[in-house]
Design a protein around this motif. Structure first.
Motif, PDB file in Angstrom:
ATOM      1  N   ALA A   1       0.820  -1.217   0.000  1.00  0.00           N
ATOM      2  CA  ALA A   1       0.000   0.000   0.000  1.00  0.00           C
ATOM      3  C   ALA A   1       0.850   1.262   0.000  1.00  0.00           C
ATOM      4  O   ALA A   1       0.348   2.366  -0.211  1.00  0.00           O
ATOM      5  N   GLY A   2       2.145   1.105   0.222  1.00  0.00           N
ATOM      6  CA  GLY A   2       3.020   2.254   0.383  1.00  0.00           C
ATOM      7  C   GLY A   2       3.197   3.113  -0.849  1.00  0.00           C
ATOM      8  O   GLY A   2       3.410   4.322  -0.743  1.00  0.00           O
ATOM      9  N   GLU A   3       3.134   2.509  -2.026  1.00  0.00           N
ATOM     10  CA  GLU A   3       3.318   3.289  -3.260  1.00  0.00           C
ATOM     11  C   GLU A   3       2.271   4.392  -3.364  1.00  0.00           C
ATOM     12  O   GLU A   3       2.582   5.537  -3.696  1.00  0.00           O
ATOM     13  N   LYS A   4       1.023   4.051  -3.074  1.00  0.00           N
ATOM     14  CA  LYS A   4      -0.059   5.026  -3.164  1.00  0.00           C
ATOM     15  C   LYS A   4      -0.043   5.984  -1.977  1.00  0.00           C
ATOM     16  O   LYS A   4      -0.218   7.199  -2.131  1.00  0.00           O
ATOM     17  N   LEU A   5       0.185   5.437  -0.777  1.00  0.00           N
ATOM     18  CA  LEU A   5       0.173   6.275   0.418  1.00  0.00           C
ATOM     19  C   LEU A   5       1.271   7.327   0.394  1.00  0.00           C
ATOM     20  O   LEU A   5       1.096   8.428   0.932  1.00  0.00           O
ATOM     21  N   ALA A   6       2.401   6.997  -0.202  1.00  0.00           N
ATOM     22  CA  ALA A   6       3.534   7.931  -0.208  1.00  0.00           C
ATOM     23  C   ALA A   6       3.178   9.249  -0.881  1.00  0.00           C
ATOM     24  O   ALA A   6       3.773  10.288  -0.568  1.00  0.00           O
ATOM     25  N   GLN A   7       2.208   9.239  -1.783  1.00  0.00           N
ATOM     26  CA  GLN A   7       1.805  10.463  -2.462  1.00  0.00           C
ATOM     27  C   GLN A   7       1.110  11.434  -1.518  1.00  0.00           C
ATOM     28  O   GLN A   7       0.957  12.612  -1.828  1.00  0.00           O
ATOM     29  N   ARG A   8       0.698  10.933  -0.345  1.00  0.00           N
ATOM     30  CA  ARG A   8       0.038  11.790   0.645  1.00  0.00           C
ATOM     31  C   ARG A   8       1.012  12.210   1.744  1.00  0.00           C
ATOM     32  O   ARG A   8       0.608  12.740   2.772  1.00  0.00           O
ATOM     33  N   THR A   9       2.286  11.959   1.520  1.00  0.00           N
ATOM     34  CA  THR A   9       3.322  12.351   2.474  1.00  0.00           C
ATOM     35  C   THR A   9       4.274  13.349   1.816  1.00  0.00           C
ATOM     36  O   THR A   9       4.113  13.702   0.634  1.00  0.00           O
ATOM     37  N   LEU A  10       5.288  13.760   2.554  1.00  0.00           N
ATOM     38  CA  LEU A  10       6.309  14.656   2.000  1.00  0.00           C
ATOM     39  C   LEU A  10       7.393  13.907   1.242  1.00  0.00           C
ATOM     40  O   LEU A  10       8.325  14.524   0.727  1.00  0.00           O
ATOM     41  N   ASN A  11       7.282  12.577   1.158  1.00  0.00           N
ATOM     42  CA  ASN A  11       8.346  11.806   0.519  1.00  0.00           C
ATOM     43  C   ASN A  11       8.686  12.254  -0.899  1.00  0.00           C
ATOM     44  O   ASN A  11       9.866  12.367  -1.241  1.00  0.00           O
ATOM     45  N   PRO A  12       7.690  12.511  -1.754  1.00  0.00           N
ATOM     46  CA  PRO A  12       8.054  12.965  -3.109  1.00  0.00           C
ATOM     47  C   PRO A  12       8.876  14.260  -3.100  1.00  0.00           C
ATOM     48  O   PRO A  12       9.809  14.415  -3.885  1.00  0.00           O
ATOM     49  N   ILE A  13       8.549  15.178  -2.191  1.00  0.00           N
ATOM     50  CA  ILE A  13       9.279  16.433  -2.089  1.00  0.00           C
ATOM     51  C   ILE A  13      10.684  16.194  -1.547  1.00  0.00           C
ATOM     52  O   ILE A  13      11.659  16.834  -1.958  1.00  0.00           O
ATOM     53  N   LEU A  14      10.798  15.240  -0.622  1.00  0.00           N
ATOM     54  CA  LEU A  14      12.086  14.955   0.010  1.00  0.00           C
ATOM     55  C   LEU A  14      12.996  14.111  -0.876  1.00  0.00           C
ATOM     56  O   LEU A  14      14.138  13.852  -0.512  1.00  0.00           O
ATOM     57  N   GLY A  15      12.469  13.674  -2.023  1.00  0.00           N
ATOM     58  CA  GLY A  15      13.285  12.863  -2.910  1.00  0.00           C
ATOM     59  C   GLY A  15      13.314  11.400  -2.526  1.00  0.00           C
ATOM     60  O   GLY A  15      14.250  10.681  -2.889  1.00  0.00           O
ATOM     61  N   ILE A  16      12.307  10.944  -1.804  1.00  0.00           N
ATOM     62  CA  ILE A  16      12.181   9.517  -1.477  1.00  0.00           C
ATOM     63  C   ILE A  16      11.185   8.923  -2.468  1.00  0.00           C
ATOM     64  O   ILE A  16       9.993   9.239  -2.433  1.00  0.00           O
ATOM     65  N   GLU A  17      11.688   8.085  -3.347  1.00  0.00           N
ATOM     66  CA  GLU A  17      10.891   7.611  -4.480  1.00  0.00           C
ATOM     67  C   GLU A  17      10.474   6.157  -4.307  1.00  0.00           C
ATOM     68  O   GLU A  17      11.255   5.328  -3.836  1.00  0.00           O
ATOM     69  N   GLY A  18       9.239   5.872  -4.687  1.00  0.00           N
ATOM     70  CA  GLY A  18       8.779   4.493  -4.758  1.00  0.00           C
ATOM     71  C   GLY A  18       7.923   4.019  -3.612  1.00  0.00           C
ATOM     72  O   GLY A  18       7.387   2.910  -3.659  1.00  0.00           O
ATOM     73  N   GLY A  19       7.772   4.844  -2.571  1.00  0.00           N
ATOM     74  CA  GLY A  19       6.936   4.377  -1.470  1.00  0.00           C
ATOM     75  C   GLY A  19       7.172   5.138  -0.178  1.00  0.00           C
ATOM     76  O   GLY A  19       7.780   6.209  -0.153  1.00  0.00           O
ATOM     77  N   ILE A  20       6.684   4.544   0.899  1.00  0.00           N
ATOM     78  CA  ILE A  20       6.787   5.163   2.217  1.00  0.00           C
ATOM     79  C   ILE A  20       8.159   4.900   2.837  1.00  0.00           C
ATOM     80  O   ILE A  20       8.952   4.127   2.302  1.00  0.00           O
ATOM     81  N   SER A  21       8.403   5.526   3.960  1.00  0.00           N
ATOM     82  CA  SER A  21       9.614   5.280   4.736  1.00  0.00           C
ATOM     83  C   SER A  21       9.283   4.399   5.932  1.00  0.00           C
ATOM     84  O   SER A  21       8.166   4.450   6.461  1.00  0.00           O
ATOM     85  N   ILE A  22      10.253   3.607   6.355  1.00  0.00           N
ATOM     86  CA  ILE A  22      10.129   2.858   7.595  1.00  0.00           C
ATOM     87  C   ILE A  22      10.772   3.723   8.662  1.00  0.00           C
ATOM     88  O   ILE A  22      11.975   3.984   8.625  1.00  0.00           O
ATOM     89  N   ILE A  23       9.948   4.198   9.603  1.00  0.00           N
ATOM     90  CA  ILE A  23      10.402   5.249  10.504  1.00  0.00           C
ATOM     91  C   ILE A  23      10.188   4.870  11.967  1.00  0.00           C
ATOM     92  O   ILE A  23       9.623   3.828  12.286  1.00  0.00           O
ATOM     93  N   GLY A  24      10.619   5.790  12.840  1.00  0.00           N
ATOM     94  CA  GLY A  24      10.412   5.644  14.274  1.00  0.00           C
ATOM     95  C   GLY A  24      11.700   5.857  15.040  1.00  0.00           C
ATOM     96  O   GLY A  24      12.664   5.142  14.824  1.00  0.00           O
ATOM     97  N   THR A  25      11.704   6.867  15.935  1.00  0.00           N
ATOM     98  CA  THR A  25      12.892   7.106  16.754  1.00  0.00           C
ATOM     99  C   THR A  25      12.843   6.342  18.064  1.00  0.00           C
ATOM    100  O   THR A  25      13.878   6.092  18.681  1.00  0.00           O
TER     101      THR A  25
END
Length: 367
Positions: free
Chosen positions: A146-170
């Motif tokens: 589902a990440g390919e579609k969801l990433a379009q609703r995040t800042l990833n495209p602007i940040l230059g992260i291509e192809g999907g979501i990020s795996i995150i968490g500090t």
């Protein structure tokens, strides 16, 4: 009465849980329905495993992301973790379907790498090292269809992260960040610290500021997490009749305050690069440098441009001073506010004179 909001767990925790479940099968032929993992915060997480898929060439675990009461767009999606044991002793990470890859400098992982942040990598590495024998390593592939579609609703495209979501968490844990009830749940931190005699407090938007505050020897009980609601927390501090507040956090958050933005969530406010560009121009940066700042994806990347022009020593304290001035204006000068800005790695970039006075009053150990 304030309703207690439910925490969740990050995509990084999902991947760590999946890693553990697959390794249990590979090493013991054991299929588990739940695993316990250690969050980076030190807390124990018990995460359900929806299913283990066993094929001759690969074994994969599916975990459903649970964001608790946080309005996280990844809530409910499937995170798939495939693990293969290797004999070279290294832990390697790969992006499967729906996981982005980094294409621009300034992110927390290098260009060309899967957008799997350092926190999740550490959690998965910890799990692997606990279970594997000396000399063994593993190759870990994370997927989120589902990440390919969801990433379009995040800042990833602007940040230059291509192809999907990020795996995150500090920390590994999702704590609700943007509901009104959560805002109300933050203010008791101020009450408790004030009751303990701390009329001067340290406000941190996240873990970076908190870690620096502890390193500086600032009183732990006076450290208050604001999340993105810096303006709201400053207003409450003024109502509570605090004397001083020290804002301490990452440049990317606090430069927004310098521009007069007091709700720092990326969906609500930004102008980070615009602010950096404007103040750099004020200090004499030429147009080509300004264009380079606007071409950056992050404030971390913009720092390298600022360094090239040797403006940091003057720019960052100026931004801190401006953030403090805007903050004091926000609360009608009812309290004194100082600001310290830092990098993602916790290096202090600059501070203003108010910050120095407040820090000395709190007996910090800065040189």
């Amino acid at each position: 009465m304030i309703k207690k909001m439910k925490n969740g767990y990050t995509t990084g925790s999902c991947a760590a849980a999946g890693t553990k479940a697959v390794l249990f099968y590979l090493l013991n032929k054991s299929i588990v329905s739940e695993v316990e993992i250690d969050a980076l915060s030190g807390e124990k997480l018990h995460i359900p495993i929806k299913q283990i898929y066993i094929l001759p060439e690969k074994v994969t675990a599916e975990v459903i992301k649970d964001a608790g009461d946080d309005p996280d767009i990844t809530h409910g999606i499937s995170i798939f973790t495939q693990v293969a044991i290797n004999k070279n002793g290294t832990i390697n990470f790969f992006a499967g379907k729906g996981i982005g890859k980094v294409t621009k400098e300034g992110m927390s992982v290098p260009v060309g790498q899967p957008s799997i942040n350092p926190g999740p990598r550490k959690m998965m590495t910890n799990v692997a090292r606990q279970l594997l024998s000396p000399g063994q390593g593993c190759d870990i592939t994370i997927s989120a269809p589902a990440g390919e579609k969801l990433a379009q609703r995040t800042l990833n495209p602007i940040l230059g992260i291509e192809g999907g979501i990020s795996i995150i968490g500090t920390s590994g844990i999702v704590r609700p960040m943007s509901e009104e009830a959560f805002k109300n749940s933050l203010t008791p931190q101020i009450d408790v610290a004030f009751a303990a005699g701390h009329s001067s407090q340290i406000f941190v938007p996240g873990k970076i500021g908190e870690n620096i505050a502890v390193t500086l020897g600032l009183p732990q009980q006076a450290i208050v997490q604001t999340s993105n609601f810096i303006g709201y927390m400053l207003e409450y501090a003024a109502e509570k009749k605090l004397e001083n507040v020290l804002l301490l956090g990452h440049l990317g958050k606090l430069v927004k305050v310098a521009a007069g933005n007091f709700h720092t969530h990326s969906k609500v406010s930004d102008a980070r690069l615009e602010t950096l560009a404007a103040y750099s121009a004020l200090l004499g940066m030429e147009q080509s440098g300004i264009k380079r700042i606007f071409a950056c994806a992050t404030t971390e990347a913009a720092m390298s441009v600022i360094n090239d022009y040797k403006l940091g020593e003057e720019l960052y304290p100026l931004l801190c001073q401006r953030a403090s001035e805007r903050s004091m204006r926000h609360v009608y000068n009812d309290l004194t506010i100082g600001t310290i800005m830092a990098t993602l790695k916790g290096t202090i970039l600059g501070m203003d004179e108010n910050a120095k006075r407040i820090g000395r009053k709190l007996h910090w150990n800065i040189k």
